[in-house]
Design a protein around this motif. Structure first.
Motif, PDB file in Angstrom:
ATOM      1  N   SER A   1       0.871  -1.174   0.000  1.00 51.08           N
ATOM      2  CA  SER A   1       0.000   0.000   0.000  1.00 51.08           C
ATOM      3  C   SER A   1       0.911   1.228   0.000  1.00 51.08           C
ATOM      4  O   SER A   1       1.434   1.645   1.029  1.00 51.08           O
TER       5      SER A   1
ATOM      6  N   LYS B   1       0.584   4.412  -0.340  1.00 49.75           N
ATOM      7  CA  LYS B   1       0.299   5.623   0.446  1.00 49.75           C
ATOM      8  C   LYS B   1       0.658   5.459   1.919  1.00 49.75           C
ATOM      9  O   LYS B   1       0.901   6.432   2.620  1.00 49.75           O
ATOM     10  N   THR B   2       0.682   4.209   2.378  1.00 50.03           N
ATOM     11  CA  THR B   2       0.967   3.978   3.794  1.00 50.03           C
ATOM     12  C   THR B   2       2.426   4.297   4.104  1.00 50.03           C
ATOM     13  O   THR B   2       2.736   4.816   5.179  1.00 50.03           O
TER      14      THR B   2
ATOM     15  N   GLU C   1       0.281  -1.263  -4.826  1.00 50.39           N
ATOM     16  CA  GLU C   1      -1.047  -0.672  -5.013  1.00 50.39           C
ATOM     17  C   GLU C   1      -0.940   0.837  -4.865  1.00 50.39           C
ATOM     18  O   GLU C   1      -0.329   1.326  -3.909  1.00 50.39           O
TER      19      GLU C   1
ATOM     20  N   ASN D   1      -6.040   1.774  -7.462  1.00 47.07           N
ATOM     21  CA  ASN D   1      -7.265   1.887  -6.673  1.00 47.07           C
ATOM     22  C   ASN D   1      -7.567   3.363  -6.437  1.00 47.07           C
ATOM     23  O   ASN D   1      -6.883   4.240  -6.957  1.00 47.07           O
TER      24      ASN D   1
ATOM     25  N   ARG E   1     -14.554  -1.898  -7.093  1.00 43.34           N
ATOM     26  CA  ARG E   1     -14.626  -1.771  -5.633  1.00 43.34           C
ATOM     27  C   ARG E   1     -16.084  -1.643  -5.221  1.00 43.34           C
ATOM     28  O   ARG E   1     -16.829  -0.818  -5.771  1.00 43.34           O
TER      29      ARG E   1
ATOM     30  N   HIS F   1     -13.439  -6.031  -5.101  1.00 44.75           N
ATOM     31  CA  HIS F   1     -12.564  -5.438  -4.093  1.00 44.75           C
ATOM     32  C   HIS F   1     -13.400  -4.697  -3.064  1.00 44.75           C
ATOM     33  O   HIS F   1     -14.407  -4.077  -3.396  1.00 44.75           O
TER      34      HIS F   1
ATOM     35  N   HIS G   1     -12.457  -2.462   0.827  1.00 45.92           N
ATOM     36  CA  HIS G   1     -11.538  -2.131   1.936  1.00 45.92           C
ATOM     37  C   HIS G   1     -12.450  -1.624   3.043  1.00 45.92           C
ATOM     38  O   HIS G   1     -13.097  -0.593   2.888  1.00 45.92           O
TER      39      HIS G   1
ATOM     40  N   THR H   1      -9.609   0.965   8.425  1.00 42.97           N
ATOM     41  CA  THR H   1      -8.350   0.608   9.054  1.00 42.97           C
ATOM     42  C   THR H   1      -8.649   0.001  10.427  1.00 42.97           C
ATOM     43  O   THR H   1      -9.711   0.262  11.005  1.00 42.97           O
TER      44      THR H   1
ATOM     45  N   GLY I   1      -6.953  -3.669   2.896  1.00 46.50           N
ATOM     46  CA  GLY I   1      -6.085  -3.782   4.074  1.00 46.50           C
ATOM     47  C   GLY I   1      -6.934  -3.823   5.328  1.00 46.50           C
ATOM     48  O   GLY I   1      -8.039  -4.355   5.318  1.00 46.50           O
ATOM     49  N   GLY I   2      -6.402  -3.261   6.393  1.00 49.02           N
ATOM     50  CA  GLY I   2      -7.194  -3.102   7.607  1.00 49.02           C
ATOM     51  C   GLY I   2      -6.782  -3.936   8.800  1.00 49.02           C
ATOM     52  O   GLY I   2      -7.345  -3.764   9.877  1.00 49.02           O
TER      53      GLY I   2
ATOM     54  N   GLU J   1      -4.017  -5.855   0.851  1.00 52.69           N
ATOM     55  CA  GLU J   1      -3.241  -4.611   0.700  1.00 52.69           C
ATOM     56  C   GLU J   1      -2.995  -4.023   2.085  1.00 52.69           C
ATOM     57  O   GLU J   1      -3.325  -2.873   2.346  1.00 52.69           O
ATOM     58  N   ASN J   2      -2.457  -4.839   2.976  1.00 54.65           N
ATOM     59  CA  ASN J   2      -2.283  -4.330   4.339  1.00 54.65           C
ATOM     60  C   ASN J   2      -1.170  -3.297   4.413  1.00 54.65           C
ATOM     61  O   ASN J   2      -0.043  -3.555   3.996  1.00 54.65           O
ATOM     62  N   GLY J   3      -1.527  -2.133   4.945  1.00 55.00           N
ATOM     63  CA  GLY J   3      -0.550  -1.058   5.102  1.00 55.00           C
ATOM     64  C   GLY J   3      -0.071  -0.967   6.544  1.00 55.00           C
ATOM     65  O   GLY J   3       1.073  -1.271   6.880  1.00 55.00           O
ATOM     66  N   ARG J   4      -0.986  -0.599   7.407  1.00 49.55           N
ATOM     67  CA  ARG J   4      -0.638  -0.316   8.803  1.00 49.55           C
ATOM     68  C   ARG J   4      -0.025  -1.536   9.517  1.00 49.55           C
ATOM     69  O   ARG J   4       0.995  -1.421  10.185  1.00 49.55           O
TER      70      ARG J   4
ATOM     71  N   TYR K   1       1.824   5.557   7.687  1.00 51.62           N
ATOM     72  CA  TYR K   1       1.106   6.814   7.424  1.00 51.62           C
ATOM     73  C   TYR K   1       1.795   8.080   7.923  1.00 51.62           C
ATOM     74  O   TYR K   1       1.401   9.177   7.533  1.00 51.62           O
TER      75      TYR K   1
HETATM   76  C1  PLP Z   1      -7.967   0.615  -0.863  1.00 56.01           C
HETATM   77  C2  PLP Z   1      -7.097   0.527   0.326  1.00 56.01           C
HETATM   78  N1  PLP Z   1      -6.264  -0.534   0.440  1.00 56.01           N
HETATM   79  C3  PLP Z   1      -5.442  -0.659   1.495  1.00 56.01           C
HETATM   80  C4  PLP Z   1      -5.396   0.307   2.498  1.00 56.01           C
HETATM   81  C5  PLP Z   1      -4.457   0.101   3.657  1.00 56.01           C
HETATM   82  O1  PLP Z   1      -5.162   0.073   4.839  1.00 56.01           O
HETATM   83  P1  PLP Z   1      -4.466  -0.327   6.231  1.00 56.01           P
HETATM   84  O2  PLP Z   1      -3.287   0.557   6.391  1.00 56.01           O
HETATM   85  O3  PLP Z   1      -5.506  -0.086   7.253  1.00 56.01           O
HETATM   86  O4  PLP Z   1      -4.074  -1.765   6.127  1.00 56.01           O
HETATM   87  C6  PLP Z   1      -6.259   1.422   2.418  1.00 56.01           C
HETATM   88  C7  PLP Z   1      -6.244   2.438   3.475  1.00 56.01           C
HETATM   89  O5  PLP Z   1      -6.967   3.390   3.498  1.00 56.01           O
HETATM   90  C8  PLP Z   1      -7.119   1.531   1.303  1.00 56.01           C
HETATM   91  O6  PLP Z   1      -7.940   2.575   1.173  1.00 56.01           O
END
Ligand code: PLP
Length: 414
Positions: free
Chosen positions: A73, A75-76, A94, A117, A160, A203, A205, A208, A241-242, A284-287, A383
């Motif tokens: 992910s 952006k994370t 992603e 996405n 999505r 898809h 999400h 979080t 993710g989440g 797509e786990n970020g956190r 983040y």
């Molecule tokens: C589409 C999508 N994928 C993955 C993530 C990553 O989420 P997380 O960091 O909670 O795992 C997000 C976070 O907003 C998201 O919007």
């Protein structure tokens, strides 16, 4: 968008001294932070490969033998050194914006390993004549505008879907802004077919810090039923993710992952793969993946000790406003860089900006903490870089620790 560390390089050889696993190892982070601060000063984000390797290992072990694919992910954690590290392992990425797509193309990701996405992509994605991207449409408008180019460029497409649990947390009862509602899915299918497209992926999400695996199970059932209702023969389910990270608590002190386990997720995933006849399941786990991959090192600049204040008050050169937005709803551990003696006292740790908001929470810290000390704010990997600000100050230094080397990839004030 500036991808951290995209230009700057410069390094220092550093021999880590650590025993066993680095995750949770104070000694590892202390040594890494010392090396980083020597070059970059404070405030400084110290990112390290070892804890990320551990997290990836945990994911792979948890879903071993199942066709599960993990996407970065972007952006994370949009840090060049770490995204390159991920890419070297042949893993996919992603993205959710034009700037992110540009960045990953520049980093050399193959289009088939880029998943686009995010909302409102029709405002920009049509300009990208890239063959073979993977794109999850977020709205009917996106399909109308991007359908032709998607067909022409042989994009592998998905949709999505908006799930019932995706409430806007500020406005209960109102759905979050993402994805197609149940009532929009058939129009999405009609629009796709006009361009000769079928969704291969569905898809969602959820949000979080999803509290329990059962939320994923319910959403999977709902998403697959919606897809079946419009005749999509979905082979891939992308559950976003989440996963809630370990060690981090709510501001009130409850562990975010109290009701969650990878073992429970494995059960849900294995069941879905079999029940829906899926070829792959994507995450797509970020956190969860990146939070343990960094600490934020900040220096104590001033101490207000009068008991009349209600808590010992530290003013540091970094904090929530500048570097740690998630401290608004999360409590992360804080540890002094060197051991400090004395009883533990309630200590409110502040950043340097002129905002009462600028605090990292109330912590029990040794009374021996003094001016000039460095504090480590744990689990700073997710983040924080995406959300940092220049409020009255410059940006923090950023260091990357890999293979015994500390590289300051961004100098302070940038
Ligand atoms: C589409 C999508 N994928 C993955 C993530 C990553 O989420 P997380 O960091 O909670 O795992 C997000 C976070 O907003 C998201 O919007």
């Amino acid at each position: 968008m500036k991808i951290t560390g995209m230009k700057e390089r410069g390094g220092k050889v550093w021999a880590p001294r650590r025993g066993g696993s680095p995750v949770g190892e104070l000694g590892f982070w202390r040594a890494a932070a010392r090396g980083a601060i020597e070059v970059g000063g404070t405030p400084c984000f110290v990112f390290a490969a070892d804890p990320l390797v551990e997290q990836v290992g945990r994911l792979e072990e948890a879903f071993a033998g199942l066709p599960v694919r993990h996407w970065w992910s972007f952006k994370t954690l949009p840090l060049r050194a770490v995204v390159e590290w991920w890419k070297r392992q042949g893993r996919p990425v992603e993205v959710v914006s034009e700037a992110e797509l540009k960045a990953v193309l520049e980093l050399g990701f193959e289009p088939g390993s880029i998943l686009v996405n995010g909302p409102a992509k029709h405002a920009w994605l049509g300009g990208y004549a890239v063959e073979g991207l993977r794109v999850n449409f977020d709205s009917v408008a996106e399909i109308r505008v991007l359908g032709r180019v998607a067909k022409k460029r042989r994009w592998r497409v998905g949709a999505r879907l908006s799930m019932a649990t995706e409430e806007n947390f500020e406005f209960p009862g109102v759905r979050a802004q993402f994805g197609l509602l149940a009532g929009e899915v058939s129009e999405a299918a009609v629009q796709m077919r006009k361009f000769g497209l079928e969704a291969e992926v569905v898809h969602f999400h959820l949000r979080t810090n999803v509290g329990e695996a059962r939320y994923y199970r319910d959403a999977m059932a709902c998403a697959m039923a919606l897809a079946e209702g419009v005749g999509w023969s979905v082979s891939i389910l992308d559950i976003g993710g989440g996963f809630p990270p370990g060690r981090i608590c709510t501001r009130g002190g409850l562990p975010l992952d109290a009701g969650f386990s990878l073992a429970s997720m494995r059960g849900v995933v294995a069941e879905a793969l079999a029940r829906y006849g899926l070829r792959e399941l994507w995450m797509e786990n970020g956190r969860w993946l990146t939070a343990p991959g960094a600490v934020l090192a900040i220096k104590v600049l001033d101490i207000k000790d009068d008991p009349a204040r209600g808590a010992r008050t530290l003013i540091c050169d970094g904090g929530r406003t500048l570097q740690a937005m998630v401290a608004t709803w999360e409590k992360h551990a804080i540890t002094p860089l060197v051991d400090r003696r004395g009883r533990r006292v309630a200590t409110l740790v502040h950043g340097p900006t002129c905002m009462a908001f600028d605090n990292l929470g109330l912590h029990d810290l040794p009374v021996g903490v003094k001016e000039g000390d460095v504090l480590l704010w744990w689990d700073a990997g997710a983040y924080q870089l995406s959300w940092e600000t220049r409020f009255s100050h410059g940006l923090a230094a950023v260091a990357w620790v890999e293979g015994g080397r500390v590289t300051v990839v961004r100098h302070p004030g940038a």
